[in-house]
Scaffold this active site. Structure first.
Site, PDB file in Angstrom:
ATOM      1  CB  SER A 140      -1.044  -0.495   1.378  1.00  0.00           C
ATOM      2  OG  SER A 140      -1.374   1.604   1.927  1.00  0.00           O
ATOM      3  CE1 TYR A 153      -3.540  -1.632   5.624  1.00  0.00           C
ATOM      4  CE2 TYR A 153      -3.162  -0.404   5.051  1.00  0.00           C
ATOM      5  CZ  TYR A 153      -3.384  -0.675   4.288  1.00  0.00           C
ATOM      6  OH  TYR A 153      -3.763  -1.664   3.014  1.00  0.00           O
TER       7      TYR A 153
HETATM    8  N1  LIG Z   1      -8.853  -0.955  -0.938  1.00  0.00           N
HETATM    9  C1  LIG Z   1      -7.912  -0.077  -0.723  1.00  0.00           C
HETATM   10  O1  LIG Z   1      -7.724   1.668  -0.947  1.00  0.00           O
HETATM   11  C2  LIG Z   1      -6.596  -0.159  -0.909  1.00  0.00           C
HETATM   12  C3  LIG Z   1      -5.671   0.653  -0.846  1.00  0.00           C
HETATM   13  C4  LIG Z   1      -4.182  -0.293  -0.939  1.00  0.00           C
HETATM   14  C5  LIG Z   1      -4.122  -1.428  -0.114  1.00  0.00           C
HETATM   15  N2  LIG Z   1      -4.909  -2.315  -0.486  1.00  0.00           N
HETATM   16  C6  LIG Z   1      -4.537  -3.537  -0.082  1.00  0.00           C
HETATM   17  O2  LIG Z   1      -5.442  -4.417  -1.605  1.00  0.00           O
HETATM   18  C7  LIG Z   1      -4.779  -5.901  -1.024  1.00  0.00           C
HETATM   19  C8  LIG Z   1      -6.846  -6.504  -1.264  1.00  0.00           C
HETATM   20  O3  LIG Z   1      -7.470  -5.754  -0.564  1.00  0.00           O
HETATM   21  P1  LIG Z   1      -9.294  -4.397  -0.815  1.00  0.00           P
HETATM   22  O4  LIG Z   1      -8.850  -3.152  -0.954  1.00  0.00           O
HETATM   23  O5  LIG Z   1      -9.328  -5.431  -2.234  1.00  0.00           O
HETATM   24  O6  LIG Z   1      -9.839  -5.169   0.440  1.00  0.00           O
HETATM   25  P2  LIG Z   1     -11.335  -6.397   1.219  1.00  0.00           P
HETATM   26  O7  LIG Z   1     -11.851  -6.843  -0.503  1.00  0.00           O
HETATM   27  O8  LIG Z   1     -11.391  -5.919   2.314  1.00  0.00           O
HETATM   28  O9  LIG Z   1      -9.817  -7.296   0.765  1.00  0.00           O
HETATM   29  C9  LIG Z   1      -9.274  -7.780   1.805  1.00  0.00           C
HETATM   30  C10 LIG Z   1      -9.166  -9.041   1.497  1.00  0.00           C
HETATM   31  O10 LIG Z   1      -8.221 -10.188   3.431  1.00  0.00           O
HETATM   32  C11 LIG Z   1      -8.578 -11.059   4.160  1.00  0.00           C
HETATM   33  N3  LIG Z   1      -7.688 -11.503   4.444  1.00  0.00           N
HETATM   34  C12 LIG Z   1      -7.528 -10.580   6.200  1.00  0.00           C
HETATM   35  N4  LIG Z   1      -7.893 -10.978   6.698  1.00  0.00           N
HETATM   36  C13 LIG Z   1      -6.898 -12.546   6.157  1.00  0.00           C
HETATM   37  C14 LIG Z   1      -6.353 -13.573   6.759  1.00  0.00           C
HETATM   38  N5  LIG Z   1      -6.402 -13.385   8.328  1.00  0.00           N
HETATM   39  N6  LIG Z   1      -6.584 -14.723   6.199  1.00  0.00           N
HETATM   40  C15 LIG Z   1      -6.601 -14.368   4.570  1.00  0.00           C
HETATM   41  N7  LIG Z   1      -7.384 -13.744   4.911  1.00  0.00           N
HETATM   42  C16 LIG Z   1      -7.312 -12.459   4.999  1.00  0.00           C
HETATM   43  C17 LIG Z   1     -10.293 -10.678   3.984  1.00  0.00           C
HETATM   44  O11 LIG Z   1     -10.868 -11.814   3.828  1.00  0.00           O
HETATM   45  P3  LIG Z   1     -12.175 -12.086   4.510  1.00  0.00           P
HETATM   46  O12 LIG Z   1     -13.175 -12.435   3.431  1.00  0.00           O
HETATM   47  O13 LIG Z   1     -12.076 -13.340   4.821  1.00  0.00           O
HETATM   48  O14 LIG Z   1     -12.101 -11.089   5.824  1.00  0.00           O
HETATM   49  C18 LIG Z   1     -10.645 -10.450   2.049  1.00  0.00           C
HETATM   50  O15 LIG Z   1     -10.853 -11.011   1.092  1.00  0.00           O
HETATM   51  C19 LIG Z   1      -4.880  -5.497   1.124  1.00  0.00           C
HETATM   52  O16 LIG Z   1      -3.822  -6.538   1.264  1.00  0.00           O
HETATM   53  C20 LIG Z   1      -5.445  -4.064   0.955  1.00  0.00           C
HETATM   54  O17 LIG Z   1      -4.036  -4.132   1.924  1.00  0.00           O
HETATM   55  C21 LIG Z   1      -6.730  -1.570  -0.417  1.00  0.00           C
END
Ligand SMILES: NC(=O)c1ccc[n+]([C@@H]2O[C@H](COP(=O)([O-])OP(=O)(O)OC[C@H]3O[C@@H](n4cnc5c(N)ncnc54)[C@H](OP(=O)(O)O)[C@@H]3O)[C@@H](O)[C@H]2O)c1
Length: 247
Positions: A140, A153
């Site tokens: 991120s 985070y």
């Molecule tokens: N959205 C943003 O603005 C943003 C910005 C920068 C970086 N990111 C990064 O992008 C990546 C994807 O995030 P996203 O935005 O697509 O959000 P998201 O849809 O909320 O996805 C987060 C995922 O992480 C999984 N997760 C959480 N804890 C876990 C665990 N203990 N074991 C296995 N899986 C786990 C969740 O599974 P469950 O459904 O089981 O909870 C969910 O599938 C993440 O690494 C996030 O930090 C996102």
């Protein structure tokens, strides 16, 4: 081009689009997530849309060491040795809670950093033995600068950035590529309902951008691209001034 790609945290909104981008290119996939039923639904959707082989299974980032080793053995049994691994899981957590409750800090560190290290250490061994393939780590922009609003985070993602950088250096000599992805704000469940978001990208755009960056041989990519300059500007703000701002 059907080599298997393993997606960790495959129910994430960004991961779903990364998986679709690989499926569109004909890859076999193994989708892994905590929610076994939901990840199987995602697998079924990709099979229907792209006509590729897609398997699914349960995976928890915090099921360290033996749990991850056993999980990888099951993946290999089902689809063979993965050629690529996409680390997509992540946990934003609640900064204010994490400041006073170590359990919440532990969840943030445990999922974003320790969980990533545990599973990628094992994947790295397997990829190095194959002398080829790739790792994509979704980190991120939050890892670039410590800010009062999300430094737990951010610190966990900063740790992941340095880990991936070192891994890239190590695995280069084995012919394995490592891509660090730094998304800005993306419209996913992670950011749903958050106030004052700006420059928010669609997960489709980010998912396809990740696979294109891999194809272009990039080491680090900001998505969308302009976040490189947003973060550069933020890093150029002197510390004496930055600490006075409520960022
Ligand atoms: N959205 C943003 O603005 C943003 C910005 C920068 C970086 N990111 C990064 O992008 C990546 C994807 O995030 P996203 O935005 O697509 O959000 P998201 O849809 O909320 O996805 C987060 C995922 O992480 C999984 N997760 C959480 N804890 C876990 C665990 N203990 N074991 C296995 N899986 C786990 C969740 O599974 P469950 O459904 O089981 O909870 C969910 O599938 C993440 O690494 C996030 O930090 C996102």
């Amino acid at each position: 081009m059907t080599e298997p790609v393993l997606i960790l945290g495959a129910t994430s909104a960004i991961a779903r689009h990364v998986a679709a981008a690989f499926a569109r290119r004909g890859h076999t996939l193994f989708l892994a997530a905590r929610d076994a039923r939901e990840v199987e639904r995602a697998a079924s959707d990709l099979r229907i849309r792209f006509g590729v082989r897609v398997e699914s299974g349960e995976f928890d980032a915090e099921d360290y060491e033996e749990g991850h080793a056993e999980f990888l053995r099951r993946v290999v049994e089902r689809v063979g040795e993965p050629h690529g691994v996409v680390l997509a899981f992540g946990y934003l957590g609640e900064q204010e809670l994490a400041e006073r409750d170590f359990d919440e800090s532990g969840r943030i560190i445990g999922r974003n950093f320790a969980g990533a290290v545990s599973v990628l250490n094992l994947c790295a061994e397997r990829l190095a033995a194959q002398r080829g393939g790739f790792v994509i780590g979704i980190s991120s922009v939050a890892g670039d600068v410590g800010r009062q609003s999300n430094y737990l985070y951010g610190a966990s993602k900063a740790g992941l950035n340095v880990y991936l950088q070192g891994l890239r250096n190590r695995l280069f000599h084995a012919g394995v590529r490592v891509l660090t992805v730094k998304p800005g704000f993306v419209d996913t469940p992670m950011t749903y309902g958050m106030p004052r978001l700006f420059l928010v990208a669609a997960p489709e755009e980010v998912g396809e951008g990740i696979v294109r960056a891999l194809e272009r041989g990039r080491n680090v990519v900001y998505l969308p691209w302009f976040w490189r300059y947003v973060m550069l500007a933020l890093r150029l703000v002197p510390e004496g001034l930055r600490k006075r701002l409520k960022l």
